[in-house]
Structure formats: structure tokens, C-alpha cells
Design a protein around this motif. Structure first.
Motif, short mmCIF file in Angstrom:
data_model
loop_
_atom_site.label_atom_id
_atom_site.label_comp_id
_atom_site.label_asym_id
_atom_site.label_seq_id
_atom_site.Cartn_x
_atom_site.Cartn_y
_atom_site.Cartn_z
N ARG A 163 3.83 -12.95 1.00
CA ARG A 163 2.95 -12.11 0.25
C ARG A 163 1.49 -13.12 0.13
O ARG A 163 1.54 -14.20 -0.41
N GLY A 164 0.50 -12.53 0.71
CA GLY A 164 -0.60 -13.35 0.88
C GLY A 164 -0.63 -14.38 1.99
O GLY A 164 -1.67 -15.00 2.07
N LYS A 165 0.44 -14.58 2.70
CA LYS A 165 0.40 -15.39 3.95
C LYS A 165 0.14 -14.92 5.02
O LYS A 165 0.85 -13.97 5.32
N GLU A 166 -0.78 -15.30 5.83
CA GLU A 166 -1.01 -14.66 7.18
C GLU A 166 -0.74 -15.69 8.14
O GLU A 166 -1.28 -16.94 8.27
N GLY A 167 -0.01 -15.31 9.16
CA GLY A 167 0.23 -16.23 10.21
C GLY A 167 -0.04 -15.74 11.72
O GLY A 167 -0.34 -14.27 12.07
N PHE A 168 -0.20 -16.47 12.62
CA PHE A 168 -0.61 -15.85 13.95
C PHE A 168 0.96 -15.57 14.90
O PHE A 168 1.42 -16.65 14.99
N LEU A 169 0.98 -14.70 15.39
CA LEU A 169 2.00 -14.22 16.29
C LEU A 169 1.25 -14.27 17.59
O LEU A 169 0.88 -13.41 18.11
N HIS A 170 1.76 -15.35 18.30
CA HIS A 170 1.20 -15.27 19.61
C HIS A 170 1.84 -14.32 20.76
O HIS A 170 3.17 -13.76 20.40
N ILE A 171 1.23 -13.81 21.57
CA ILE A 171 1.82 -12.88 22.40
C ILE A 171 2.94 -13.35 23.14
O ILE A 171 3.94 -12.47 23.26
N SER A 172 3.00 -14.43 23.42
CA SER A 172 4.33 -15.09 24.15
C SER A 172 5.67 -15.25 23.11
O SER A 172 6.64 -15.49 23.79
N GLU A 173 5.19 -14.95 21.66
CA GLU A 173 6.34 -15.10 20.81
C GLU A 173 6.75 -13.82 20.35
O GLU A 173 7.40 -13.63 19.59
N ILE A 174 6.24 -12.80 21.07
CA ILE A 174 6.82 -11.32 20.59
C ILE A 174 8.09 -10.83 20.96
O ILE A 174 9.05 -10.46 20.39
N ALA A 175 8.57 -11.20 22.55
CA ALA A 175 9.64 -11.05 23.12
C ALA A 175 9.87 -11.88 24.09
O ALA A 175 9.32 -12.76 24.49
N HIS A 176 11.30 -11.84 24.67
CA HIS A 176 11.74 -12.44 25.71
C HIS A 176 11.30 -12.31 27.08
O HIS A 176 11.71 -13.16 28.02
N TYR A 177 10.39 -11.47 27.26
CA TYR A 177 9.79 -11.13 28.39
C TYR A 177 8.37 -11.00 28.36
O TYR A 177 7.76 -11.22 27.24
#
Length: 723
Positions: A652-666
Motif C-alpha cells: 500500500r502506497g508502494k509504486e514499482g516499475f514493471l518493465h514490458i519485458s517482465e510482464i510475460a515469457h514472450y
């Protein structure tokens, strides 16, 4: 007139400076009294004509100008208004010190006014005002039987200090204001941290030595500069009428004394007896129907009644209600009798009865103090109410009287010493209300007992139970006197001392004493204190029979409190921009949250009406201030989509960056094809990006073997096939 200046030197502190002769010259007596930067102007005036009154027509008013501390009053009018509680308490303190020394028969309306014109926080104005009014009286033509002086004595680290600066008063083991004449102590008021009776007597002796020096200083000023005193014409005497009354009343007084009647029954009989003696006078001698004779007869009746009752106590050891000097009236206690209050108690001692309630509030319920000499908040409040039905009278209900304010303060001082100052309970605002349902002596001490039981009933973990008792004295000589325990209202009026003492089994917490005679030995005072201790311990036993200790659980209607430490750097995260985060927590959980900041960090104090709401709010705050663990998987929500990835909120209250390469295995071409704002997913925390300082998270690392991850992959594949 010529300006005069007199200086009284005090070791270790600023001297007391008196200026007079050119100040308030139309007052009968006036003085400018100064210590350090604190200056009080004190005046004494009396009317030219006498009034019809059976009491001393004295008014004492102490006022504090906001200008004295360089401040402008709050409110719409920006004007110094009606007296606040602090001013009323000082006015009462001075009144109680000076009133006994106006001569019998003084019937001119008299007004003593003290105005604080400059305030130095190092030097309290209350004692200066009392001393200044004594000097103003000494300079005036108003007659007084004795010169009175006032001093403050504290005990700190076991040592006594006189008239100390304000910085030393806070936290002192004992804080007393003492007034006295050259021969005796006449008024005491103060609080203490469970000190012994012997230590209190030592403090009074220490203060009296200093008071005697002050009185010698004032008497020297009076002899040199004081006006001639007005002469009081003695009232007309009728010896034959007095002799008739003595013969007529003796046996009738004896009958009333031995019947052990209630207060109202005695009052009715005495009123009837006064009417009978008035009629008998006229039947015996028609000339005695004259108003001046009837007035003398009424005064003589009161005098003879007082003399007879006092003699019966001294000679036979029998009091007005049939008790012996050390007897305490029957006591009964009830707790928890008001189901919707947080704590309640009914304390009855004879014909005195107090109903006390306790309410536990939050920090937002604190009383705001905004006086000329005091600012801040107050978390422990005791308010005493004395409705007219408590004495069987019919009077209009008004704002609290000076007496009610004074009794509130005394009882509050007695209980404040044992209220917890650390831990969760230190965050509560505690309000005690005492309604006097019946009164016949010492309702303030009944309030102490009822208030203590109500605190225990509310589950407040007080350090020790407190009880209070009022003591009296009938004095004839050092060889013949009686100390009375648990005095009646009538015994207060006809006695020579009213001494209220409160404390625990370990020692005293508050006292208030008024002595009406001179040359009272300290041995008698110490005897009264020790006799009061026996009574206090007896009353404590009666109280603890009903409730041996504070309840383990709070009332279901009382708020719960929990405290969570917050690092300095995360206080802003808990509050949010413009208070948005903390307001949202309060709205969704139904709690009240305050943030306190200190040198060691912040503190979130949560107030909730039930345990579930408290735990929910606490969990949210812990999530905000907790640091994520590398390798842990957390639920997250998409907040913002970017070309190279997404901003997600996890914990809660923590924002992280999810890079496009870390979304799926493809490989993903467009992030909008697989994610949308508000979508929930799992992420694994990878640590802090050394370049940006932001949290790094991965979805593909979190979905291995996870059904939610597989479902996400299936949805993604379906969307790719459609394209």
C-alpha cells in the motif's frame, strides 16, 4: 502624590518591587507589584455607605490582559472577556486568604482588583497578585485585623524552594500556595505526588518562615505610608434580650443535639425555634418587637447556637448528628450503574452523594487552553456540578459558579496524580463529570472518591486508588480542642478549620485548607493530617470492596487506541498529499487517526470504536511504512501505462516499475494489448533500481506455477490470436 518604591530581596531570584503613591490614585489603596518582567496592578476600594448584610461584602477579582504577554485575544470581538477558570481560581485563592481578617461588623461593599499588565513566564503572577492586594489593603483605610502574605513553596529532588521560577514548578513533587499571618498559616492549596503528612507540615513551616519576613516588610510600609483606618461602630447590645435567649434556648438546643436528626430536619427545627423565640420575646416585652431588637435577637440566636454546638463537642464529645469526633458517616458505593457511559460510580457518605461519569475521548477532544499566560491543550478534565436540588433549594441554573470551578480544580488535582502518563492511555482525553445529588459537607471529597471509582470502572489503569476526606477543628485552647473527621456543612460554618485532604494509601495528592484562628500549633495540624490519613485508608477499604482494581476491559462503547511508530521519511506517505491518504484510511475504517512528530520519528495514534476497525487501520498503516522483501510476491494494481512498461502499486502506497519485458515469457509489442489501468496482478519484488532509485517488480517471475499467472498468459495469447 509622591512616587514610592520598596524592594524585597529574595535569594536566587529577582526581587519583588513595590511602586505606589502615583498609581491608581483614586483607589483607596493601590500598588504596582513587580518581579522580573511580571507586573500586577492591585487596588482596594470600599463603598462610602454600609449595607444590610449578615456577611462580609467582599469581592475579589483577578484578571489577565492578553496584552501582558504581547497577544491579541481570539474570537470575533478581540476583547478581553469574562474571567476564565485560571483567573477564577486565583480570585478564590486570594479571597480565602483575606476574607477571615475583615473585622466583624464590616458592612461596606469592598472590592479588591488585581490586573496582570505584564507577564514574564519565569515569574507566576498568582502569588504576586495575592501579595499585592495585601499591600493595597495595608495602604488603604479599610480595616483588617491582621496583615496576610502569600508564598509558593515547592519540593523538588527532596529540597524545598520558595517562589521558584515557572520552569521549576512543572514536575515538582509538591506545589503549594500558602498564606499566613505573623502567627499562623491561614490558607493552603496545592497538589503533590503521594508525599507524607510529615513532609507537608515541613513544607508549611518552611513557607511560614518566609511569610513572616514578608509581613514584617508590609507592616513597615503600612506604618510609614498607610492611611488611618476607618472605625467600625459596634452594633447595639441588649443584655436583657441575650439573657432571655440563653434561658429560653438552652434545653431546646440540647434536645436537638441529642436527637441525631437529618440536615433538613435540623434546619426546620432551628427555623421553627427562631420563630418561637422571636414571638416569646414580644410576649415578654412588647418593646422587643422593634426591628433593631429582632435583628440583635437573630444574631444572638446564631451565636448561641454556635456556642452550644461547639461546647457539646468539646465537653461531651458529641457532634451535631450524634457522632463522635473521629466517626465517619455510613458509606456506600456503586459502580457501572450507567450502562451507556464508559465508566460510572455513585458514592454516598451520609447525606452527601456524588454521581461521577468518565468519558474516554481522542486527541481531538482535548481542551484548548488559550489564556494570556497559558497556551496549549489539556487531556484530563474534571467538572463538578452543584445543582440546587442537592440542598433542597430552588435556584436558577446558571453558568458554573466560582465554587464549582474551585471544587472541580481541587478534585482534578487529587486524581491527576494517578492517571497514566505513558503508554496507550496517555493518548486518551479523559473527562470526569461529578453531579452532586445530595450535599451535607465535603462534596468535593465525595467527588474524588466517586471520580476514582468511575475511572476504575472505565478500565483506566490508575497508579493507585485515591480517596478524600474533609477535616474540621473546634478550638478553645492548646489543651482543649477537637479535630473532627468527615465534617458536616454546619460544622464547616461553626468550626475553626476546613481541611480537605486527598491521597492514596502511600501519600497525599492534593489538599486545601482554610484556618479561621490564630496561633494554631503545627502539632495540631499534624494530628489533623494523621487523623485524616486513618479516615482516608478506611474509605479506600470501602471503595475497594466494591471494585478492587481497574477493570481489565474497556466499555464496549469506549474508543480503542493503538500506536504505531513511523520513520521520519514515511510520515508524508501516511498523510498523503493534502491529507488524502490518512483521510481515506479514516473514511474506509471508521477510525480517527492523529500523527505526532518528535525527534525520534513520528507516531500514528489510531482511535477506533471496535477492535476490528482498529486492526484494519493498523494493517493499512503498517503496509504503507513497511519495506518490501526481495523475492516476495505481492498483489498489485496497474496505475499507469507507459511505452516501456507500467507503474503498479503493490503493498500500500508502494509504486514499482514493471518493465514490458517482465510482464510475460514472450515478447510483447504493445503494453496496451495485455494490461489496462486498474487491472490486478501478481508481482515479485526484485529490489531497487540503482539508476532511478525506484522499486523494480516482475510479473513473469511471479507466475511460475501460479494459476493466476497461467490465466493471464491464456488471456494474452487469445488477444494475440485475435490480432
Amino acid at each position: 502624590m509622591t512616587r514610592r518604591t520598596e524592594v524585597f530581596e529574595i535569594e536566587g531570584v529577582a526581587p519583588i518591587i513595590l511602586r505606589f503613591g502615583d498609581i491608581a490614585r483614586q483607589a483607596d489603596g493601590a500598588v504596582w507589584i513587580q518581579q522580573g518582567g511580571t507586573i500586577v496592578i492591585c487596588t482596594a476600594c470600599a463603598s462610602a455607605q454600609e449595607i444590610e448584610a449578615d456577611f462580609t461584602p467582599l469581592t475579589v477579582d483577578y484578571r489577565e490582559n492578553f496584552a501582558s504577554s504581547g497577544r491579541i485575544p481570539g474570537g470575533f470581538f478581540k476583547r478581553d472577556g469574562r474571567p476564565n477558570e485560571a483567573e477564577i481560581l486565583v480570585s478564590r485563592l486570594i479571597d480565602r486568604s483575606l476574607r477571615p481578617f475583615f473585622p466583624k461588623g464590616w458592612r461596606r461593599e469592598t472590592q479588591l482588583i488585581a490586573i496582570l499588565e505584564s507577564y514574564d513566564p519565569d515569574y507566576p503572577p498568582d502569588v504576586l497578585a495575592a501579595l499585592g492586594l495585601s499591600v493595597a489593603l495595608a495602604l488603604s483605610s479599610i480595616p483588617t485585623e491582621q496583615v496576610v502574605a502569600t508564598a509558593r513553596v515547592i519540593q523538588r529532588a527532596g529540597a524545598f524552594q520558595l517562589n521558584p521560577p515557572t520552569s521549576l514548578i512543572e514536575g515538582a513533587e509538591m506545589n503549594l500556595v500558602v498564606s499566613g499571618t505573623q502567627d499562623s498559616i491561614v490558607m493552603v492549596e496545592g497538589e503533590m505526588q503521594e508525599v507524607s503528612e510529615t513532609k507537608l507540615v515541613e513544607a508549611l513551616q518552611h513557607a511560614h518562615t518566609y511569610i513572616q519576613r514578608l509581613i514584617a516588610f508590609i507592616e513597615k510600609i503600612r506604618e510609614s505610608y498607610g492611611k488611618p483606618k476607618l472605625v467600625i461602630q459596634p452594633p447595639a447590645e441588649f443584655p436583657e434580650v441575650r439573657a432571655f435567649l440563653e434561658a429560653f434556648l438552652l434545653e431546646r438546643f440540647r434536645q436537638i443535639q441529642w436527637e441525631g436528626l437529618s440536615k433538613l430536619e435540623r434546619r426546620t427545627l432551628f427555623d421553627t425555634l427562631l420563630q418561637e423565640v422571636s414571638e416569646a420575646l414580644v410576649q415578654s416585652n412588647p418593646d422587643w418587637a422593634a426591628p433593631e431588637v429582632q435583628k440583635f435577637a437573630a444574631a444572638c440566636f446564631a451565636e448561641l447556637k454556635k456556642h452550644f454546638i461547639r461546647t457539646a463537642i468539646l465537653e461531651q464529645g458529641i457532634r451535631l448528628d450524634g457522632r463522635r469526633p473521629t466517626d465517619i458517616r455510613p458509606i456506600s458505593c456503586e459502580v457501572g450503574l450507567l450502562p451507556r457511559t464508559h465508566g460510572s460510580a455513585l458514592f454516598t457518605r451520609g447525606e452527601t452523594q456524588a454521581l461521577a461519569t468518565v468519558t474516554l475521548g481522542t486527541k481531538e477532544d482535548e481542551q484548548i487552553i488559550d489564556y494570556a499566560t497559558q497556551q496549549g491543550t489539556k487531556k484530563f478534565l474534571l467538572q463538578y456540578n452543584f445543582p440546587p436540588f442537592s440542598t433542597g433549594e430552588v435556584k436558577p441554573l446558571r453558568a458554573p459558579s466560582r465554587r464549582e470551578v474551585g471544587h472541580s480544580h481541587l478534585a482534578e488535582r487529587a486524581l491527576r496524580q494517578v492517571v497514566p502518563q505513558v503508554g496507550d492511555f496517555a493518548d486518551y482525553t479523559i473527562r470526569i463529570v461529578s453531579d452532586i445529588l445530595e450535599s451535607n459537607g465535603s462534596s468535593s471529597m465525595a467527588t474524588v472518591c466517586a471520580g476514582c471509582l468511575a475511572l476504575m470502572d472505565a478500565g483506566v489503569p490508575i497508579r493507585a486508588p485515591v480517596a478524600g476526606i474533609a477535616m474540621g477543628l473546634i478550638w478553645k485552647s492548646p489543651e482543649k480542642y477537637a479535630v473532627l473527621t468527615d465534617i458536616l456543612g454546619d460544622e464547616d460554618a461553626l468550626g475553626d478549620m476546613d481541611f480537605k485532604v486527598a491521597g492514596t494509601a502511600n501519600g497525599l495528592t492534593a489538599c486545601q485548607m482554610d484556618i479561621k484562628i490564630q496561633h494554631l500549633p503545627y502539632e495540631v495540624l499534624e494530628k489533623a493530617l494523621l487523623q485524616a490519613r486513618e479516615a482516608r485508608l478506611y474509605i479506600l477499604e470501602k471503595m475497594l470492596e466494591v471494585l478492587p482494581a481497574p477493570r481489565a476491559e474497556l466499555s464496549p462503547y469506549a474508543p480503542r487506541i493503538h500506536r504505531i511508530p513511523i520513520p521520519h521519511e514515511l510520515i508524508g506517505a501516511v498523510i498523503g498529499t493534502g491529507g488524502k491518504v490518512i483521510q481515506e484510511i479514516q473514511r474506509t475504517t471508521g477510525t480517527t487517526i492523529t500523527i505526532e512528530q518528535g525527534d525520534q520519528g513520528g507516531l500514528a495514534v489510531i482511535y477506533a470504536q471496535n477492535k476490528a476497525a482498529l486492526e484494519k487501520a493498523a494493517q493499512i498503516i503498517r503496509e504503507i511504512i513497511s519495506e518490501p522483501e526481495v523475492g516476495q510476491v505481492y498483489p498489485a494494481r496497474v496505475k499507469l501505462l507507459k511505452e516501456t512498461g507500467a507503474i503498479v502499486e503493490f503493498m500500500r502506497g508502494k509504486e514499482g516499475f514493471l518493465h514490458i519485458s517482465e510482464i510475460a515469457h514472450y515478447r510483447i509489442q504493445r503494453i496496451q494489448d495485455v494490461l489496462k489501468v486498474g487491472q490486478e496482478l501478481l508481482v515479485k519484488y526484485l529490489g531497487i533500481d540503482s539508476r532511478t532509485g525506484k522499486y523494480r517488480v516482475s510479473h513473469k517471475a511471479a507466475i511460475n506455477g501460479d494459476s493466476q499467472g497461467k490465466a493471464f498468459s491464456r488471456r494474452t495469447l487469445s488477444s494475440r490470436r485475435r490480432r
